[in-house]
Write a protein that holds these residues in place. Structure first.
Motif, PDB file in Angstrom:
ATOM      1  N   LEU A 335     -27.003  -9.224  -3.333  1.00  7.39           N
ATOM      2  CA  LEU A 335     -26.373  -8.388  -4.360  1.00  7.39           C
ATOM      3  C   LEU A 335     -26.893  -6.959  -4.291  1.00  7.39           C
ATOM      4  O   LEU A 335     -26.150  -6.001  -4.536  1.00  7.39           O
ATOM      5  CB  LEU A 335     -26.627  -8.985  -5.741  1.00  7.39           C
ATOM      6  N   GLU A 336     -28.171  -6.799  -3.953  1.00  8.44           N
ATOM      7  CA  GLU A 336     -28.720  -5.453  -3.803  1.00  8.44           C
ATOM      8  C   GLU A 336     -28.024  -4.706  -2.668  1.00  8.44           C
ATOM      9  O   GLU A 336     -27.717  -3.509  -2.789  1.00  8.44           O
ATOM     10  CB  GLU A 336     -30.227  -5.533  -3.550  1.00  8.44           C
ATOM     11  N   LYS A 337     -27.766  -5.413  -1.568  1.00 10.33           N
ATOM     12  CA  LYS A 337     -27.085  -4.765  -0.441  1.00 10.33           C
ATOM     13  C   LYS A 337     -25.653  -4.394  -0.811  1.00 10.33           C
ATOM     14  O   LYS A 337     -25.166  -3.313  -0.461  1.00 10.33           O
ATOM     15  CB  LYS A 337     -27.101  -5.703   0.773  1.00 10.33           C
ATOM     16  N   VAL A 338     -24.976  -5.306  -1.521  1.00 12.51           N
ATOM     17  CA  VAL A 338     -23.605  -5.014  -1.940  1.00 12.51           C
ATOM     18  C   VAL A 338     -23.591  -3.851  -2.931  1.00 12.51           C
ATOM     19  O   VAL A 338     -22.734  -2.962  -2.870  1.00 12.51           O
ATOM     20  CB  VAL A 338     -22.946  -6.263  -2.551  1.00 12.51           C
ATOM     21  N   ALA A 339     -24.558  -3.853  -3.867  1.00  9.68           N
ATOM     22  CA  ALA A 339     -24.639  -2.764  -4.843  1.00  9.68           C
ATOM     23  C   ALA A 339     -24.918  -1.438  -4.145  1.00  9.68           C
ATOM     24  O   ALA A 339     -24.382  -0.395  -4.539  1.00  9.68           O
ATOM     25  CB  ALA A 339     -25.727  -3.063  -5.878  1.00  9.68           C
ATOM     26  N   ASP A 340     -25.755  -1.468  -3.109  1.00 10.67           N
ATOM     27  CA  ASP A 340     -26.010  -0.238  -2.341  1.00 10.67           C
ATOM     28  C   ASP A 340     -24.721   0.278  -1.715  1.00 10.67           C
ATOM     29  O   ASP A 340     -24.453   1.490  -1.701  1.00 10.67           O
ATOM     30  CB  ASP A 340     -27.042  -0.507  -1.243  1.00 10.67           C
ATOM     31  N   LEU A 341     -23.921  -0.648  -1.168  1.00  9.57           N
ATOM     32  CA  LEU A 341     -22.655  -0.243  -0.566  1.00  9.57           C
ATOM     33  C   LEU A 341     -21.724   0.352  -1.619  1.00  9.57           C
ATOM     34  O   LEU A 341     -21.105   1.409  -1.405  1.00  9.57           O
ATOM     35  CB  LEU A 341     -21.993  -1.445   0.105  1.00  9.57           C
ATOM     36  N   LEU A 342     -21.629  -0.306  -2.773  1.00  7.72           N
ATOM     37  CA  LEU A 342     -20.735   0.174  -3.824  1.00  7.72           C
ATOM     38  C   LEU A 342     -21.227   1.471  -4.451  1.00  7.72           C
ATOM     39  O   LEU A 342     -20.456   2.197  -5.086  1.00  7.72           O
ATOM     40  CB  LEU A 342     -20.573  -0.897  -4.906  1.00  7.72           C
ATOM     41  N   ALA A 343     -22.526   1.755  -4.299  1.00  9.02           N
ATOM     42  CA  ALA A 343     -23.074   2.999  -4.844  1.00  9.02           C
ATOM     43  C   ALA A 343     -22.834   4.194  -3.921  1.00  9.02           C
ATOM     44  O   ALA A 343     -23.068   5.335  -4.318  1.00  9.02           O
ATOM     45  CB  ALA A 343     -24.568   2.843  -5.106  1.00  9.02           C
ATOM     46  N   GLU A 344     -22.391   3.912  -2.688  1.00  6.77           N
ATOM     47  CA  GLU A 344     -22.084   5.005  -1.769  1.00  6.77           C
ATOM     48  C   GLU A 344     -20.942   5.846  -2.340  1.00  6.77           C
ATOM     49  O   GLU A 344     -19.920   5.319  -2.773  1.00  6.77           O
ATOM     50  CB  GLU A 344     -21.667   4.461  -0.397  1.00  6.77           C
ATOM     51  N   GLU A 345     -21.135   7.127  -2.356  1.00 11.41           N
ATOM     52  CA  GLU A 345     -20.100   8.038  -2.850  1.00 11.41           C
ATOM     53  C   GLU A 345     -19.380   8.682  -1.677  1.00 11.41           C
ATOM     54  O   GLU A 345     -20.008   9.030  -0.673  1.00 11.41           O
ATOM     55  CB  GLU A 345     -20.720   9.127  -3.737  1.00 11.41           C
ATOM     56  N   PRO A 346     -18.061   8.835  -1.764  1.00 15.58           N
ATOM     57  CA  PRO A 346     -17.326   9.506  -0.678  1.00 15.58           C
ATOM     58  C   PRO A 346     -17.832  10.933  -0.486  1.00 15.58           C
ATOM     59  O   PRO A 346     -18.028  11.666  -1.463  1.00 15.58           O
ATOM     60  CB  PRO A 346     -15.877   9.501  -1.169  1.00 15.58           C
ATOM     61  N   SER A 347     -18.079  11.292   0.748  1.00  7.32           N
ATOM     62  CA  SER A 347     -18.481  12.675   1.023  1.00  7.32           C
ATOM     63  C   SER A 347     -17.289  13.623   0.922  1.00  7.32           C
ATOM     64  O   SER A 347     -17.457  14.839   0.880  1.00  7.32           O
ATOM     65  CB  SER A 347     -19.108  12.769   2.422  1.00  7.32           C
ATOM     66  N   VAL A 348     -16.079  13.047   0.875  1.00  8.98           N
ATOM     67  CA  VAL A 348     -14.860  13.829   0.676  1.00  8.98           C
ATOM     68  C   VAL A 348     -14.206  13.316  -0.608  1.00  8.98           C
ATOM     69  O   VAL A 348     -13.316  12.456  -0.563  1.00  8.98           O
ATOM     70  CB  VAL A 348     -13.901  13.696   1.877  1.00  8.98           C
ATOM     71  N   PRO A 349     -14.650  13.787  -1.762  1.00 13.15           N
ATOM     72  CA  PRO A 349     -14.135  13.247  -3.028  1.00 13.15           C
ATOM     73  C   PRO A 349     -12.720  13.724  -3.328  1.00 13.15           C
ATOM     74  O   PRO A 349     -12.281  14.776  -2.857  1.00 13.15           O
ATOM     75  CB  PRO A 349     -15.133  13.796  -4.061  1.00 13.15           C
ATOM     76  N   ASP A 350     -12.013  12.928  -4.107  1.00 12.38           N
ATOM     77  CA  ASP A 350     -10.686  13.355  -4.567  1.00 12.38           C
ATOM     78  C   ASP A 350     -10.825  14.556  -5.494  1.00 12.38           C
ATOM     79  O   ASP A 350     -11.813  14.679  -6.231  1.00 12.38           O
ATOM     80  CB  ASP A 350      -9.992  12.217  -5.326  1.00 12.38           C
ATOM     81  N   PRO A 351      -9.859  15.479  -5.463  1.00  9.74           N
ATOM     82  CA  PRO A 351      -9.959  16.669  -6.319  1.00  9.74           C
ATOM     83  C   PRO A 351      -9.895  16.294  -7.798  1.00  9.74           C
ATOM     84  O   PRO A 351      -9.170  15.370  -8.192  1.00  9.74           O
ATOM     85  CB  PRO A 351      -8.744  17.499  -5.904  1.00  9.74           C
ATOM     86  N   ALA A 352     -10.678  17.021  -8.608  1.00  8.61           N
ATOM     87  CA  ALA A 352     -10.669  16.778 -10.055  1.00  8.61           C
ATOM     88  C   ALA A 352      -9.320  17.140 -10.665  1.00  8.61           C
ATOM     89  O   ALA A 352      -8.844  16.480 -11.584  1.00  8.61           O
ATOM     90  CB  ALA A 352     -11.792  17.576 -10.710  1.00  8.61           C
ATOM     91  N   HIS A 353      -8.709  18.210 -10.155  1.00 10.76           N
ATOM     92  CA  HIS A 353      -7.407  18.647 -10.645  1.00 10.76           C
ATOM     93  C   HIS A 353      -6.480  18.838  -9.437  1.00 10.76           C
ATOM     94  O   HIS A 353      -6.299  19.965  -8.941  1.00 10.76           O
ATOM     95  CB  HIS A 353      -7.533  19.948 -11.442  1.00 10.76           C
ATOM     96  N   PRO A 354      -5.897  17.749  -8.944  1.00 12.20           N
ATOM     97  CA  PRO A 354      -5.097  17.839  -7.718  1.00 12.20           C
ATOM     98  C   PRO A 354      -3.860  18.719  -7.867  1.00 12.20           C
ATOM     99  O   PRO A 354      -3.214  18.735  -8.916  1.00 12.20           O
ATOM    100  CB  PRO A 354      -4.696  16.376  -7.450  1.00 12.20           C
ATOM    101  N   VAL A 355      -3.581  19.443  -6.796  1.00 15.95           N
ATOM    102  CA  VAL A 355      -2.416  20.314  -6.748  1.00 15.95           C
ATOM    103  C   VAL A 355      -1.352  19.633  -5.901  1.00 15.95           C
ATOM    104  O   VAL A 355      -1.621  19.191  -4.779  1.00 15.95           O
ATOM    105  CB  VAL A 355      -2.784  21.688  -6.146  1.00 15.95           C
ATOM    106  N   ARG A 356      -0.150  19.530  -6.431  1.00 17.84           N
ATOM    107  CA  ARG A 356       0.939  18.879  -5.705  1.00 17.84           C
ATOM    108  C   ARG A 356       1.413  19.746  -4.545  1.00 17.84           C
ATOM    109  O   ARG A 356       1.384  20.974  -4.606  1.00 17.84           O
ATOM    110  CB  ARG A 356       2.114  18.593  -6.641  1.00 17.84           C
ATOM    111  N   LEU A 357       1.825  19.069  -3.488  1.00 19.58           N
ATOM    112  CA  LEU A 357       2.376  19.744  -2.316  1.00 19.58           C
ATOM    113  C   LEU A 357       3.630  18.964  -1.891  1.00 19.58           C
ATOM    114  O   LEU A 357       3.663  18.310  -0.850  1.00 19.58           O
ATOM    115  CB  LEU A 357       1.338  19.764  -1.192  1.00 19.58           C
ATOM    116  N   PRO A 358       4.674  19.015  -2.708  1.00 24.26           N
ATOM    117  CA  PRO A 358       5.840  18.135  -2.492  1.00 24.26           C
ATOM    118  C   PRO A 358       6.649  18.471  -1.251  1.00 24.26           C
ATOM    119  O   PRO A 358       7.229  17.586  -0.621  1.00 24.26           O
ATOM    120  CB  PRO A 358       6.661  18.334  -3.771  1.00 24.26           C
TER     121      PRO A 358
END
Length: 606
Positions: A335-358
């Motif tokens: 469980l510690e190993k799985v929790a470590d994996l789930l604690a990994e944060e994307p180094s390319v996060p989604d934008p807080a306020h995404p701008v559309r590009l339709p």
């Protein structure tokens, strides 16, 4: 919902306090466990109620035996059989009820545990997909597979029976001790004295098993990683005749796993033997003390029999708890190993306020871009670049010059350190991820095909496409005749990684996939490197169709691909050192002119 956001303290590297790191890991694991239990709280409490009922029914047996011997049998001798009938009937009802509750406990526990495991498997898969390319390039596939297989199996073993075993064992010991103390407090005192060495032995086992099972999980994971990586790279292993060396490395890891497992077995053996010894000595003590009192008439025979039954029953759960410790320590480490994996944060996060590009036009700019991988040195140095909408730009240069890095920044597999990459004037870090993936498509030299039909692999570019649209995409890039010649046409199944198709054929399928996606910006990263000469001739027409009326960035060593571009950039050490049309660069001399001359000489020799 990601409930495992507890992070290891800042600076938790090799120099960090190990205890602080351990506490942070434990908090993270507990946070994950709480988040998993929360949705199934009601079924879990229902299971607890069933366990309590089952143990109450089980512990009533010896008390009924005592009453039957001391009261019902004398009444029967005096001609009154009603008490014995009542005791026998009650014993039968309690036994049936106990069996029913025990079976219901198993079913309820299984339902709750499977719901938790389903949630955890989905989280691991969903989160692993969400993590950035940087994570997947440093976190081996074998380790990820270990998280999804052996680690989750360890958690499953704990949830399927371990938790209910612990609860049932603890309640059984508690109810047994209380029942014996009510029947005869002196026998209960003997039992209480015997608890002390049992607790000490359990504590000794707990301390040693914790370290032992962490070692087991690590050894198991390393063995799985080695196996997966060897099988994934089996072509290289066989091509370079590395089987003996790879076998020796795997044997060493397997032997380490065996030694670790043997250590766990020895530890369990000592614990089980100690429990049996304590239990037998306690049983002998209760029988001796109670027997002497029974001979003196100070203790009823039925109570003595019940005391012996209770004493015998008291230490049986400890052996079950020993097995729970096995599952618990293994599951805790997992469980510690799985929790470590789930604690990994994307180094390319989604934008807080995404701008559309339709409706992207795909005008690309690199404004003062500097980038390096991780904490490593800069790969791109203050890169300024403008690609007008609809232009095809080819990047050439030596391996490691930074060409593929430019491509990865365009599709936002990585984020820049300084500066900005923009599409239609919008920083890619601010573009809505859905719109970005629709507007920008990258075709690499790997040309990965998933298990399934050829049509399904082409339709990956646009899952809702009709069969007619899939076939039209294949025709556009010149792969229709090839697909039609397969045994089942577009329904032909491709094996893992597309091994039924050659490298060039897989690349053509990936071109059809990209054409069907119809991106505004197409990035080709060495996409023609796996093609032979006939395949290259076939694909050039498809490339012209694929690149028409869209912005394209093409990375290629083959100048046959480069010469059709509107513009060529020669990249060297993370900088653009030449920029112009292919004809102009050849005419003015320089690095590209040298590459072109070498290419012409190779054609002449051919």
């Amino acid at each position: 919902m990601n409930a495992t956001t507890v992070q290891v303290p800042a600076g938790a590297g090799p120099e960090a306090d190990p205890r602080a790191v351990s506490r942070a890991v434990r908090r993270r694991s507990l946070a994950l466990l709480r988040s998993l239990l929360r949705p199934v709280a009601r079924p879990v409490w229902g299971t607890v109620a069933l366990v309590v009922g089952a143990q109450l029914a089980a512990v009533a047996g010896p008390a009924l035996v005592a009453y039957g011997i001391d009261h019902a049998l004398p009444a029967l001798r005096d001609g009154n059989g009603a008490p014995l009938t009542a005791v026998a009937g009650t014993y039968l009802v309690v036994a049936v009820l106990g069996g029913f509750l025990a079976a219901a406990t198993v079913r309820a526990s299984a339902r709750a545990s499977q719901a938790i495991l389903l949630d955890l498997r989905r989280r691991v898969f969903r989160h692993t997909q969400r993590l950035s390319l940087e994570f997947h390039e440093r976190y081996t596939s074998g380790r990820i597979i270990s998280r999804q297989t052996s680690d989750l199996d360890a958690v499953r073993e704990l949830l399927d029976g371990g938790v209910t075993t612990l609860a049932a064992g603890a309640l059984s010991m508690t109810f047994t001790a209380v029942s014996l103390a009510v029947l005869d407090w002196r026998s209960g005192l003997v039992l209480l004295v015997a608890v002390v060495p049992g607790v000490l032995l359990s504590r000794w086992f707990q301390r040693r098993s914790q370290a032992q099972y962490r070692t087991n999980r690590t050894a198991a994971a390393r063995t799985i990683v080695r196996f997966v990586e060897t099988m994934t790279g089996i072509r290289a292993v066989q091509a370079f005749r590395r089987e003996p060396q790879v076998q020796a490395a795997y044997d060493e890891l397997a032997e380490e796993y065996r030694r670790s497992s043997a250590g766990s077995i020895r530890l369990n053996g000592w614990f089980d033997s100690g429990l049996v010894l304590i239990g037998n000595v306690t049983l002998a003590g209760v029988l001796l003390a109670g027997g002497l009192r029974a001979l003196d008439g100070d203790l009823a025979v039925g109570v003595l029999v019940a005391a012996v039954l209770y004493a015998r029953r008291f230490f049986a759960p400890l052996q079950q708890i020993a097995m729970f410790y096995n599952a618990f320590q293994s599951a805790t480490a997992a469980l510690e190993k799985v929790a470590d994996l789930l604690a990994e944060e994307p180094s390319v996060p989604d934008p807080a306020h995404p701008v559309r590009l339709p409706a992207a036009r795909a005008e690309v700019r690199f404004d003062g871009v500097e980038f390096g991988y991780g904490d490593g040195p800069a790969v791109l140095h203050r890169l300024d670049l403008h690609v007008p909408s609809g232009q095809t730009v080819a990047l050439v240069g030596a391996t490691g010059a930074g060409k593929s890095t430019i491509a990865k920044l365009l599709v936002r597999f990585y984020d820049v350190r300084t500066g900005a990459v923009t599409i239609d004037g919008i920083d890619v870090r601010d573009v809505d991820p859905v719109d970005l993936r629709r507007a920008v498509v990258m075709v690499t030299q790997e040309a990965y095909l998933f298990s399934g039909s050829v049509a399904a692999n082409i339709a990956l570019g646009r899952p809702g496409a009709t069969r007619g649209e899939v076939e039209a995409a294949a025709r556009a890039v010149g792969v229709h005749d090839l697909v039609a010649s397969l045994p089942d046409g577009y329904d032909t199944e491709v094996d893992k990684r597309g091994v039924r198709l050659s490298a060039g054929q897989r690349q053509l399928v990936s071109f059809a996939r990209a054409f069907l996606a119809d991106p505004a910006l197409l990035v080709l990263d060495e996409a023609t490197s796996s093609l032979d000469v006939p395949g290259e001739v076939l694909v050039q027409e498809g490339l012209r169709t694929l690149l028409a009326d869209r912005t394209a960035v093409v990375i290629a060593h083959r100048l046959s691909t480069v010469m059709g571009a509107d513009r060529v950039l020669v990249v060297e050490d993370g900088r653009v050192v030449e920029d112009g049309s292919p004809a102009d660069l050849v005419a003015t001399g320089g690095r590209f002119a040298d590459l072109h001359a070498d290419w012409q000489r190779s054609l002449d020799r051919a």
